[in-house]
Write an enzyme that holds these catalytic residues in place. Structure first.
Site, PDB file in Angstrom:
ATOM      1  CE  LYS A   1       0.302  -2.111   4.305  1.00 46.90           C
ATOM      2  NZ  LYS A   1      -0.454  -2.995   5.132  1.00 46.90           N
TER       3      LYS A   1
ATOM      4  N   GLY B   1      -7.032  -6.382   2.858  1.00 49.31           N
ATOM      5  CA  GLY B   1      -6.568  -7.683   2.759  1.00 49.31           C
ATOM      6  C   GLY B   1      -7.359  -8.678   1.920  1.00 49.31           C
TER       7      GLY B   1
ATOM      8  CE  LYS C   1      -4.179  -1.477   4.445  1.00 49.60           C
ATOM      9  NZ  LYS C   1      -4.425  -2.204   5.975  1.00 49.60           N
TER      10      LYS C   1
ATOM     11  N   GLY D   1      -3.985 -10.284   7.698  1.00 51.74           N
ATOM     12  CA  GLY D   1      -3.518 -11.586   8.102  1.00 51.74           C
ATOM     13  C   GLY D   1      -2.922 -12.407   6.844  1.00 51.74           C
TER      14      GLY D   1
HETATM   15  N1  HSE Z   1      -1.159  -3.933   9.445  1.00 56.71           N
HETATM   16  C1  HSE Z   1      -2.131  -3.975   8.287  1.00 56.71           C
HETATM   17  C2  HSE Z   1      -3.576  -4.000   9.249  1.00 56.71           C
HETATM   18  C3  HSE Z   1      -2.071  -5.065   7.566  1.00 56.71           C
HETATM   19  O1  HSE Z   1      -3.540  -4.474  10.211  1.00 56.71           O
HETATM   20  O2  HSE Z   1      -4.473  -3.787   8.537  1.00 56.71           O
HETATM   21  C4  HSE Z   1      -2.799  -5.164   6.271  1.00 56.71           C
HETATM   22  O3  HSE Z   1      -2.659  -4.149   5.424  1.00 56.71           O
END
Ligand code: HSE
Length: 413
Positions: free
Chosen positions: A100, A129, A200, A298
């Site tokens: 990202k 994800g 994001k 994950g």
């Molecule tokens: N560290 C990020 C989260 C991982 O907790 O969403 C996924 O982008």
């Protein structure tokens, strides 16, 4: 036959290889050809791995191998990922990425190279994800003007806030558990200070509104200052505190965008999104609200999105699927000061009667909140919806009779 390379063998990289070989037969059916991973790039040694023969430490092995048509970049960060991806696209290979930071900072440039070279640069795994959101936003919702996007986009912080809400856990202890479970980034500040969410929402807004929105100048607040007291007041309001990324197109075509903790009302579809789950609400002018929900972090959920992009890249070999946004100047983003939302304010004062009278004079009618064992020298209230610069001015004036302990924006629907 299509040959693939995977760059990075951390959590997402090893998940990508695992999902690929677990479902290889069905992936071959879906693409109509034999598939294999030819290289895995990592600086570490993995002598015990069943894929030991595929490991290389030399990026040039991948770059210069004409058999490799699709490369998954799951290294993360800007360097060396940016240089690698750029060279691969220029060489005519499609790249899929979970990165990202890379997409949020360099997306417009990399998409332009992909288009010029007639290859694809996909990044479904970079937001949400395992939740499909990039392709749906680009393709399935293409008939709509997107008015607004609001999302719980970070699994780690949602997990931490859920532990605070449900178990009365402290922020620090919940963060440690999130790290143990492999949700948090190596440097948790990317999660807890809101940078991950900011990247994001910038990616989603760039795609939805067609011009690159760079994260550096977006107002971003994390959850370090959210306390158990705030959580309790939120409950008494019938809401919950969530870290959100929010973007809205305004009348002149510009975009307002913000990352911050928000008190989400139980009327909102985001209210009951808990643990590591993410949800993204997209407001289209024809569809109305559409909500995408699933595991936002994950190993396997993220790998699922990477492998799906690999399939898409193989199926679209020789044609660029036109995932695209233009580069832009900063003035495309409206000033943060113009954003209009209500706020929850927790205010401490030695003279509560005067504080309440000041609140009325400054903010007009407000909704007071209460909680068990409320401190006698404290009030908490919800302001009317007002512009950020107005609310800041009123807060400064209010502080002549006490201290603002917390201020959290409120999301009603
Ligand atoms: N560290 C990020 C989260 C991982 O907790 O969403 C996924 O982008």
């Amino acid at each position: 036959m299509a040959k693939i390379a995977v760059m990075g063998y951390g959590v997402v990289g090893s998940g990508t290889v695992e999902v690929f070989y677990k479902n290889k037969a069905s992936l071959e059916r879906k693409t109509g050809q034999e598939l294999d991973i030819k290289y895995i790039l990592d600086l570490k040694e993995f002598p015990e791995s069943p894929y030991a023969d595929k490991f290389t430490k030399d990026f040039n092995d991948i770059l210069n191998d004409d058999e490799v048509s699709v490369v998954a970049e799951v290294i993360g960060g800007i360097n060396p990922a940016y240089t690698f991806v750029k060279q691969l696209l220029q060489k005519g290979k499609s790249v899929v990425s979970s990165n990202k930071e890379l997409v949020a900072k360099k997306g417009a440039e990399l998409l332009a190279i992909a288009k010029e070279k007639n290859v694809n640069f996909f990044f479904e795994a970079s937001v949400g994800g395992g939740i499909p959101i990039i392709q749906p936003l680009h393709q399935s919702l293409a008939a709509n003007e997107i008015n607004e996007i609001v999302g719980i986009l970070n699994g780690t912080t949602n997990y931490i806030l859920t532990k605070m809400i449900r178990e009365g856990d402290s922020f620090e202890s919940a963060l440690k558990t999130a790290q143990k479970l492999g949700y948090a980034e190596r440097d948790p500040s990317a999660d807890v200070d809101g940078h991950d969410t900011c990247r994001k929402i910038c990616i989603l807004a760039s795609l939805a509104f067609g011009r690159h929105i760079y994260p550096d100048n977006i107002h971003t607040e994390g959850i370090r200052n959210v306390t158990l007291e705030d959580v309790e007041y939120a409950e008494s309001f019938g809401g919950a505190i969530k870290l959100i990324g929010w973007a809205k197109q305004i009348d002149n075509g510009n975009v307002q965008i913000l990352t911050c903790p928000a008190l989400v009302s139980d009327e909102s579809q985001l209210y009951s999104v808990n643990d590591v789950f993410n949800a993204i609400l997209v407001r289209g002018d024809s569809t109305g609200d559409v909500v995408f929900y699933g595991k936002g972090a994950g190993k396997l959920p993220t790998a699922s999105a990477v492998v799906s992009d690999i399939v898409d890249a193989i199926k679209n070999k020789g044609k660029s699927k036109s995932l695209h946004w233009d580069d832009s100047e900063q003035d495309f983003v409206d000033s943060y000061e113009n954003i209009e939302l209500a706020s929850y304010i927790r205010f401490s004062s030695q003279d509560i009667l005067k504080a309440k009278s000041d609140v009325k004079n400054l903010f007009g009618e407000v909704q007071y909140l209460s909680k068990k064992h409320q401190n006698d020298s404290e009030i908490a209230f919800i302001t009317p919806v007002m512009k950020e610069y107005e609310i800041q001015k009123l807060c400064n004036e209010l502080e002549s009779s006490g201290t603002i302990v917390s201020r959290i924006r409120v999301l009603i629907d």
